[in-house]
Design an enzyme around this catalytic site. Structure first.
Site, PDB file in Angstrom:
ATOM      1  CG  ASP A   1      -6.377  -4.209  -8.180  1.00  0.00           C
ATOM      2  OD1 ASP A   1      -6.229  -3.455  -8.470  1.00  0.00           O
ATOM      3  OD2 ASP A   1      -6.645  -4.600  -6.587  1.00  0.00           O
TER       4      ASP A   1
ATOM      5  CG  ASP B   1      -0.533   0.429   0.251  1.00  0.00           C
ATOM      6  OD1 ASP B   1      -1.401   1.243  -0.081  1.00  0.00           O
ATOM      7  OD2 ASP B   1       0.446  -0.063  -0.542  1.00  0.00           O
TER       8      ASP B   1
END
Length: 235
Positions: free
Chosen positions: A8, A130
């Site tokens: 990330d 998500d």
């Protein structure tokens, strides 16, 4: 089980967020290129890269040059996500070397974009769902909608989507274990390949995911802390 290590990126650094909160950012590695090489040397079959700058701030701060460098250096497929909301962005990322693209917010909010994307890049598209308390979150996880995650997965299946990354935001970055019940429900609800993401803390979680039929899992913090390893992983 294919374990997919996550890189990330914020401002060129490898970070992890806690429950998707940009105010709770932890740097987990100094150099993303060095980390990529380590993951591949350890046996990774795919790398998952998230451009968190792109997810939060859009096109003006997308880390194209770094992603291109990582893709060019990788000897395994690279999956890229983070704020992909236009065909132009998709084209630039594929040109940069991305093998799979994870679409989130745009797939929820713009059906015409999703249809066009699937028509052009069907085999390369992954839908990222998500969720928090079973509801779909958007815009870098900062907005929680009223859309039911399972219902949305079924809708994506009807569009022809083949792969879904399912992340429970309340688990992400916590190393408290994945949402096994939510993942089982998602896996049983659709024929799409479900990729588990969020909360995986050790090999026992990997085993639990395998038992419910999950064949791919994205692992972040547990990989960086050595709780889950890539060496010796069999497909």
């Amino acid at each position: 089980m294919i374990i997919i290590p996550a890189i990330d990126l914020i401002e060129g650094k490898c970070v992890r967020l806690y429950q998707g909160d940009f105010n709770k950012t932890e740097q987990v590695a100094n150099d993303p290129i060095e980390q990529l090489n380590t993951f591949i040397a350890d046996g990774a079959k795919m790398i998952h890269i998230v451009d968190l700058d792109g997810a939060r701030e859009g096109e003006q701060n997308r880390q194209y040059k770094l992603i291109e460098k990582l893709c060019n250096m990788a000897t395994v497929p690279v999956q890229v996500g983070g704020g992909i909301r236009s065909i132009k962005t998709m084209e630039k990322l594929i040109e940069a070397g991305a093998d799979r693209l994870v679409l989130g917010t745009a797939a929820i909010e713009n059906a015409s974009f999703l249809k066009e994307a699937l028509a052009k890049y069907a085999s390369q598209i992954v839908i990222g769902i998500d969720a928090k308390d079973g509801k779909v979150a958007t815009h870098g996880w900062e907005t929680v909608s009223e859309i039911d995650a399972i219902s949305f997965a079924k809708e994506m299946e009807q569009f022809g989507v083949q792969t879904i990354v399912y992340t429970d935001i309340s688990k992400d970055g916590t190393m408290s274990g994945p949402n096994i019940d939510g993942l089982r429900e998602m896996h049983e609800a659709v024929t799409c390949t479900i990729v588990a993401s969020g909360g995986i803390k050790d090999d026992s979680d990997i085993n639990a995911l395998e038992k419910i039929g999950i064949k791919e899992a994205i692992v972040g913090k547990a990989i960086y802390q050595g709780k889950v390893t890539l060496k010796g992983v069999t497909l």
